[in-house]
Design a protein around this motif. Structure first.
Motif, PDB file in Angstrom:
ATOM      1  N   LEU A   1      -4.391  -0.743  -2.864  1.00 51.25           N
ATOM      2  CA  LEU A   1      -4.991  -0.733  -1.536  1.00 51.25           C
ATOM      3  C   LEU A   1      -4.585   0.542  -0.813  1.00 51.25           C
ATOM      4  O   LEU A   1      -3.405   0.920  -0.837  1.00 51.25           O
ATOM      5  CB  LEU A   1      -4.510  -1.967  -0.754  1.00 51.25           C
ATOM      6  N   ALA A   2      -5.548   1.206  -0.197  1.00 52.89           N
ATOM      7  CA  ALA A   2      -5.232   2.393   0.595  1.00 52.89           C
ATOM      8  C   ALA A   2      -4.448   1.983   1.837  1.00 52.89           C
ATOM      9  O   ALA A   2      -4.665   0.902   2.395  1.00 52.89           O
ATOM     10  CB  ALA A   2      -6.519   3.107   0.999  1.00 52.89           C
ATOM     11  N   TYR A   3      -3.528   2.858   2.265  1.00 48.70           N
ATOM     12  CA  TYR A   3      -2.681   2.505   3.408  1.00 48.70           C
ATOM     13  C   TYR A   3      -3.504   2.287   4.664  1.00 48.70           C
ATOM     14  O   TYR A   3      -3.239   1.373   5.450  1.00 48.70           O
ATOM     15  CB  TYR A   3      -1.634   3.600   3.642  1.00 48.70           C
TER      16      TYR A   3
ATOM     17  N   THR B   1      -6.552   1.184   4.859  1.00 52.82           N
ATOM     18  CA  THR B   1      -7.199  -0.129   4.737  1.00 52.82           C
ATOM     19  C   THR B   1      -6.219  -1.253   5.032  1.00 52.82           C
ATOM     20  O   THR B   1      -6.551  -2.222   5.723  1.00 52.82           O
ATOM     21  CB  THR B   1      -7.779  -0.303   3.325  1.00 52.82           C
TER      22      THR B   1
ATOM     23  N   VAL C   1      -5.706  -1.570   8.729  1.00 56.62           N
ATOM     24  CA  VAL C   1      -6.822  -2.250   9.394  1.00 56.62           C
ATOM     25  C   VAL C   1      -6.748  -3.759   9.156  1.00 56.62           C
ATOM     26  O   VAL C   1      -6.906  -4.563  10.092  1.00 56.62           O
ATOM     27  CB  VAL C   1      -8.174  -1.690   8.891  1.00 56.62           C
ATOM     28  N   ILE C   2      -6.494  -4.162   7.906  1.00 58.75           N
ATOM     29  CA  ILE C   2      -6.394  -5.594   7.594  1.00 58.75           C
ATOM     30  C   ILE C   2      -5.227  -6.218   8.348  1.00 58.75           C
ATOM     31  O   ILE C   2      -5.332  -7.327   8.886  1.00 58.75           O
ATOM     32  CB  ILE C   2      -6.234  -5.811   6.077  1.00 58.75           C
TER      33      ILE C   2
ATOM     34  N   ALA D   1       0.826  -1.206   0.000  1.00 55.70           N
ATOM     35  CA  ALA D   1       0.000   0.000   0.000  1.00 55.70           C
ATOM     36  C   ALA D   1       0.864   1.261   0.000  1.00 55.70           C
ATOM     37  O   ALA D   1       0.545   2.250  -0.677  1.00 55.70           O
ATOM     38  CB  ALA D   1      -0.926  -0.005   1.214  1.00 55.70           C
TER      39      ALA D   1
END
Length: 219
Positions: A65-67, A69, A72-73, A58
């Protein structure tokens, strides 16, 4: 003339054979109640590889993918690894009684307490730092999380008298310091590679160390 079986002298007791039998019994008992440490190491290696790999992808744009996001993952993956470790520890601890059971329970709860504190620290830090500086926020949050990991491994080494665990804690401390000195972006790459490498090495060396462990010497 019939010989009297009762008069046959009993075979002398071999102290070395008795010691080997005791050691085998003790090893079998430990194997039946202790958690599979090798499996735990490999689960954490996968968690570090996936979590920090997502953050690196990210941050550098090779993952769509947003950083935030990815952060969170990565946190969810970390929680899954913690949950797995806790379940394995609770199951093994249920077979133990006395001081050892309390030590295992207290150590497991300390992990949970440490990462609960990290979670609240993460929220507080995210509110303090600028919203656009997510990489710096993630860098500092992860540095604190790795600090907790390092300390817990070293405390666990003192509680369970495990030198290998202490060595792992020292290695993570060194890796954390290196990541802090390298900066926010390099920190992710260091732990995406170094974290899994340390856990895989520990998982490979643990059974080897167990096989090479010498039996107690007899006087």
């Amino acid at each position: 003339m019939e010989s009297n079986p009762a008069s046959t002298p009993a075979a002398p007791l071999d102290p070395r054979a008795a010691l080997k039998a005791i050691n085998r019994t003790a090893a079998t008992t430990r194997a039946s109640i202790e958690p599979n440490v090798v499996a735990i190491y490999f689960v954490w290696a996968a968690a570090y590889l996936l979590g920090y790999g997502l953050l690196h992808g990210a941050a550098h744009g090779w993952l769509p993918l947003a950083y935030g996001t990815a952060l969170v993952i990565g946190g969810i993956i970390l929680l899954a690894a913690i949950a797995y470790t806790a379940v394995v520890g609770i199951r093994s601890g249920s077979e133990i009684r006395g001081d050892s059971k309390f030590a295992s329970m207290a150590y497991g709860l300390s992990w949970m307490g440490g990462f609960a504190t990290v979670a609240f620290f993460s929220i507080a830090l995210a509110n303090l730092l600028p919203a656009g500086d997510r990489i710096t926020t993630g860098w500092l949050i992860n540095a604190v999380a790795i600090l907790v990991v390092s300390l817990m491994y070293m405390v666990g080494a003192a509680v369970f008298q495990d030198r290998a665990m202490f060595t792992l804690g020292i290695c993570f401390t060194v890796l954390n310091v290196a990541g802090l000195m390298a900066g926010a972006t390099a920190f992710i790459a260091i732990f995406a590679i170094g974290g899994p490498a340390l856990f895989i090495a520990a998982g490979i060396l643990t059974p080897v160390r167990g096989r090479r462990a010498p039996a107690p010497a007899m006087a």
